[in-house]
Design a protein around this motif. Structure first.
Motif, PDB file in Angstrom:
ATOM      1  N   PHE A  13       0.815  -1.375  -0.495  1.00 39.18           N
ATOM      2  CA  PHE A  13       0.510   0.164  -0.576  1.00 39.18           C
ATOM      3  C   PHE A  13       0.683   0.967  -0.338  1.00 39.18           C
ATOM      4  N   GLY A  14       2.080   0.975   0.661  1.00 40.64           N
ATOM      5  CA  GLY A  14       2.741   2.483   0.620  1.00 40.64           C
ATOM      6  C   GLY A  14       2.929   2.219  -0.709  1.00 40.64           C
ATOM      7  N   GLY A  15       4.029   1.875  -0.917  1.00 41.55           N
ATOM      8  CA  GLY A  15       4.843   0.896  -2.145  1.00 41.55           C
ATOM      9  C   GLY A  15       4.008   1.912  -3.037  1.00 41.55           C
ATOM     10  N   GLY A  16       2.822   1.644  -3.142  1.00 41.79           N
ATOM     11  CA  GLY A  16       1.863   1.792  -4.872  1.00 41.79           C
ATOM     12  C   GLY A  16       1.608   3.307  -4.562  1.00 41.79           C
ATOM     13  N   GLU A  17       0.909   3.818  -2.970  1.00 40.48           N
ATOM     14  CA  GLU A  17       1.071   5.266  -3.357  1.00 40.48           C
ATOM     15  C   GLU A  17       2.197   5.661  -4.202  1.00 40.48           C
ATOM     16  N   ALA A  18       3.385   5.137  -2.769  1.00 39.47           N
ATOM     17  CA  ALA A  18       4.468   6.377  -3.890  1.00 39.47           C
ATOM     18  C   ALA A  18       4.589   6.363  -5.301  1.00 39.47           C
ATOM     19  N   MET A  19       4.743   5.196  -6.088  1.00 37.78           N
ATOM     20  CA  MET A  19       4.527   4.724  -7.269  1.00 37.78           C
ATOM     21  C   MET A  19       2.982   5.501  -7.645  1.00 37.78           C
ATOM     22  N   ARG A  20       2.371   6.215  -7.320  1.00 41.16           N
ATOM     23  CA  ARG A  20       1.252   6.389  -7.434  1.00 41.16           C
ATOM     24  C   ARG A  20       1.366   8.051  -8.055  1.00 41.16           C
ATOM     25  N   LEU A  21       2.109   8.493  -7.234  1.00 42.73           N
ATOM     26  CA  LEU A  21       2.779   9.953  -7.008  1.00 42.73           C
ATOM     27  C   LEU A  21       4.080  10.589  -8.308  1.00 42.73           C
ATOM     28  N   ILE A  22       4.551   9.497  -7.872  1.00 40.60           N
ATOM     29  CA  ILE A  22       5.598   9.843  -9.085  1.00 40.60           C
ATOM     30  C   ILE A  22       5.472   9.810 -10.614  1.00 40.60           C
ATOM     31  N   ALA A  23       4.717   8.727 -10.237  1.00 40.73           N
ATOM     32  CA  ALA A  23       4.223   8.296 -12.019  1.00 40.73           C
ATOM     33  C   ALA A  23       3.961  10.170 -11.978  1.00 40.73           C
ATOM     34  N   GLY A  24       3.174  11.287 -11.168  1.00 42.26           N
ATOM     35  CA  GLY A  24       2.698  12.502 -11.353  1.00 42.26           C
ATOM     36  C   GLY A  24       3.735  13.419 -11.044  1.00 42.26           C
ATOM     37  N   HIS A  25       4.627  13.336 -10.843  1.00 40.22           N
ATOM     38  CA  HIS A  25       6.643  13.830 -10.335  1.00 40.22           C
ATOM     39  C   HIS A  25       6.135  15.085 -11.666  1.00 40.22           C
ATOM     40  N   PRO A  26       6.365  16.004 -11.433  1.00 41.17           N
ATOM     41  CA  PRO A  26       7.550  16.428 -12.413  1.00 41.17           C
ATOM     42  C   PRO A  26       8.515  16.129 -12.965  1.00 41.17           C
ATOM     43  N   ALA A  27       9.703  15.730 -11.823  1.00 40.16           N
ATOM     44  CA  ALA A  27      11.392  15.537 -12.531  1.00 40.16           C
ATOM     45  C   ALA A  27      11.193  14.141 -11.546  1.00 40.16           C
ATOM     46  N   GLY A 297       1.064   9.904   6.197  1.00 38.98           N
ATOM     47  CA  GLY A 297       1.509   9.150   7.206  1.00 38.98           C
ATOM     48  C   GLY A 297       2.393   8.284   6.205  1.00 38.98           C
ATOM     49  N   ALA A 298       2.581   9.441   4.940  1.00 34.38           N
ATOM     50  CA  ALA A 298       3.186   7.483   4.439  1.00 34.38           C
ATOM     51  C   ALA A 298       4.337   8.627   3.148  1.00 34.38           C
ATOM     52  N   ALA A 299       3.147   7.796   2.164  1.00 37.18           N
ATOM     53  CA  ALA A 299       4.351   8.055   0.575  1.00 37.18           C
ATOM     54  C   ALA A 299       4.674   9.749   0.287  1.00 37.18           C
ATOM     55  N   GLY A 300       2.941  10.398   0.689  1.00 35.60           N
ATOM     56  CA  GLY A 300       2.887  11.936   0.417  1.00 35.60           C
ATOM     57  C   GLY A 300       3.877  12.617   1.238  1.00 35.60           C
ATOM     58  N   GLN A 301       4.029  11.941   2.831  1.00 41.77           N
ATOM     59  CA  GLN A 301       5.413  12.803   2.937  1.00 41.77           C
ATOM     60  C   GLN A 301       6.699  12.527   3.053  1.00 41.77           C
ATOM     61  N   ALA A 302       7.033  10.915   2.486  1.00 41.57           N
ATOM     62  CA  ALA A 302       8.138  10.641   1.687  1.00 41.57           C
ATOM     63  C   ALA A 302       8.489  11.229   0.400  1.00 41.57           C
ATOM     64  N   VAL A 303       7.712  11.568  -0.529  1.00 41.10           N
ATOM     65  CA  VAL A 303       7.673  12.416  -1.227  1.00 41.10           C
ATOM     66  C   VAL A 303       8.572  13.422  -1.426  1.00 41.10           C
ATOM     67  N   GLN A 304       7.731  14.429  -0.583  1.00 36.78           N
ATOM     68  CA  GLN A 304       7.438  15.513   0.440  1.00 36.78           C
ATOM     69  C   GLN A 304       9.847  15.488   0.315  1.00 36.78           C
ATOM     70  N   ASN A 305      10.046  14.356   1.325  1.00 41.90           N
ATOM     71  CA  ASN A 305      11.837  14.864   1.860  1.00 41.90           C
ATOM     72  C   ASN A 305      11.312  14.270   0.881  1.00 41.90           C
ATOM     73  N   ALA A 306      11.627  13.639  -0.087  1.00 44.55           N
ATOM     74  CA  ALA A 306      12.758  13.415  -1.268  1.00 44.55           C
ATOM     75  C   ALA A 306      12.918  14.862  -1.707  1.00 44.55           C
ATOM     76  N   ASN A 307      11.933  15.360  -1.951  1.00 48.04           N
ATOM     77  CA  ASN A 307      12.026  16.934  -2.927  1.00 48.04           C
ATOM     78  C   ASN A 307      12.684  17.549  -1.831  1.00 48.04           C
ATOM     79  N   LEU A 308      12.626  17.695  -1.051  1.00 48.13           N
ATOM     80  CA  LEU A 308      13.592  18.416  -0.051  1.00 48.13           C
ATOM     81  C   LEU A 308      15.053  18.350  -0.342  1.00 48.13           C
ATOM     82  N   ILE A 309      15.511  16.918   0.172  1.00 50.64           N
ATOM     83  CA  ILE A 309      16.794  16.363  -0.474  1.00 50.64           C
ATOM     84  C   ILE A 309      17.475  16.425  -1.868  1.00 50.64           C
TER      85      ILE A 309
END
Ligand SMILES: NC(=O)C1=CN([C@@H]2O[C@H](COP(=O)(O)OP(=O)(O)OC[C@H]3O[C@@H](n4cnc5c(N)ncnc54)[C@H](OP(=O)(O)O)[C@@H]3O)[C@@H](O)[C@H]2O)C=CC1
Ligand SMILES: CC(=O)N[C@@H](CCC(=O)OP(=O)(O)O)C(=O)O
Length: 325
Positions: A13-27, A297-309
């Motif tokens: 579930f967490g990895g799948g949500e990360a996939m969904r967010l990354i699929a729409g990520h501009p970078a 709670g999981a993938a959203g904040q993970a992408v936010q953290n990845a953006n920041l780093i």
């Protein structure tokens, strides 16, 4: 600019949500997917709605020694299963661990991104907070930092959707029949999220988090976490709201509301809602927090953290509105 990213635990579930967010990520460009039981399957078999350009990506058996060229790796493995493998990932690959193995572990930054975004810059190893901790700590941070409440004897009553337990697991508590029309407390007195909550309360307040109580409940909904927190403090509802509005004035994802928040407000988003009610005559402050357990709670904040780093705008790929109704 294309940043090459991978996800280990993509079938969950967490990895799948990360996939969904990354699929729409501009970078971010998803170039690597890994797992255990799902190894050998194409993404379209796991996620029939995946965008065509990702459909043929084959899930690899997780092997940190066999990574392609990667800039960022998201790990969404069962807690207890990521530390050994992630220790073997080359130092040049940035990691955001969604699971619980690296929270307050030396060498890893605790990625409470809405509270300490500046501390993420330059990090290469980030431990995402748990879903209950982020809902709780985002609500408490302004009050603790502003000394409006005492850090001791805080009581957290939490509700979570069933997806918080992940896709796996044969436990009938999480089955349809076991959860529908049912409410279940669990993890009493010793839930694994208590240490990271206590440590962060102490970081924020400079005081002791003695007497912390945390009781989560399973609620028959798919996504969402709501925490209702009871603390001691001589303050008013307006002071709490004003303090939080100032604290989060420059933050993109935290919404301070004068109405008690609802879980559906955050569904499918990286938003975090906080609100307060306080009665100085009763020395009582009630703080409320809502997140989507798979988002903030999981993938959203993970992408936010990845953006920041990665030095990107922290909102990249995360600007979509929540799903409603
Ligand atoms: N669900 C939630 O709301 C939240 C979860 N978390 C944390 O995120 C992590 C993942 O949770 P969640 O997505 O819910 O869990 P799931 O059970 O849904 O998914 C677990 C994933 O881990 C993979 N996996 C399991 N064992 C191995 C292994 N030995 N090697 C490689 N891959 C493996 C599975 O892959 P395969 O199918 O290929 O075997 C699957 O993709 C956990 O640490 C969880 O505590 C954190 C915040 C919120
Ligand atoms: C419903 C349910 O079981 N929820 C999980 C929370 C998921 C999470 O955030 O777990 P990690 O700390 O391992 O990342 C739990 O209470 O343990």
């Amino acid at each position: 600019m294309s940043i090459r990213v991978g996800i280990v635990g993509i079938s969950g579930f967490g990895g799948g949500e990360a996939m969904r967010l990354i699929a729409g990520h501009p970078a971010f460009e998803l170039v690597y997917a890994a797992g255990e039981g799902s190894a050998g399957r194409r993404l379209v078999e796991l996620f029939p709605g995946v965008p065509p350009r990702l459909a043929g990506l084959v899930v690899q058996k997780w092997d940190p020694e066999a990574l392609p060229e990667l800039d960022v790796l998201f790990a969404s493995l069962p807690t207890g299963s990521s530390a050994e493998g992630l220790a073997r990932v080359p130092a040049g690959v940035k990691i955001v661990d969604i699971g619980g193995d690296h929270r307050y572990v030396d060498g890893w930054a605790y990625g409470l991104a809405d509270v300490w975004p500046e501390q993420m810059a330059g990090q290469t190893r980030v431990a995402n907070p748990g879903c209950f901790p982020v809902a709780t700590l985002n609500a408490l941070a302004p009050l603790l930092a502003g000394k409006l409440i005492e850090p001791g004897n805080i009581i957290i009553d939490a509700k979570t959707g069933i997806s918080g337990a992940g896709r796996g697991g044969a436990d009938s508590r999480f089955s349809y029949a076991g959860s529908n029309e049912n409410l279940q407390p669990y993890g009493l007195l010793k839930h694994t999220h208590m240490p990271e909550m206590a440590t962060t309360i102490e970081r924020l307040s400079g005081g002791k988090a003695d007497g912390l109580v945390f009781t989560p409940h399973l609620v028959p909904m798919t996504r969402g976490v709501l925490v209702t927190i009871y603390a001691r403090g001589q303050t008013t509802t307006e002071q709490c709201l004003d303090t939080a509005r100032q604290f989060y004035a420059d933050r993109a994802f935290v919404r301070v509301t004068d109405q008690p928040p609802q879980t559906k407000w955050a569904t499918g988003s990286n938003l975090s809602f906080v609100s307060y009610a306080a009665d100085p005559a009763r020395d009582l402050v009630i703080a409320m927090g809502v997140v989507d357990n798979l988002g903030k709670g999981a993938a959203g904040q993970a992408v936010q953290n990845a953006n920041l780093i990665c030095g990107l705008p922290e909102t990249a790929g995360l600007e979509g509105a929540p799903v409603w109704p």
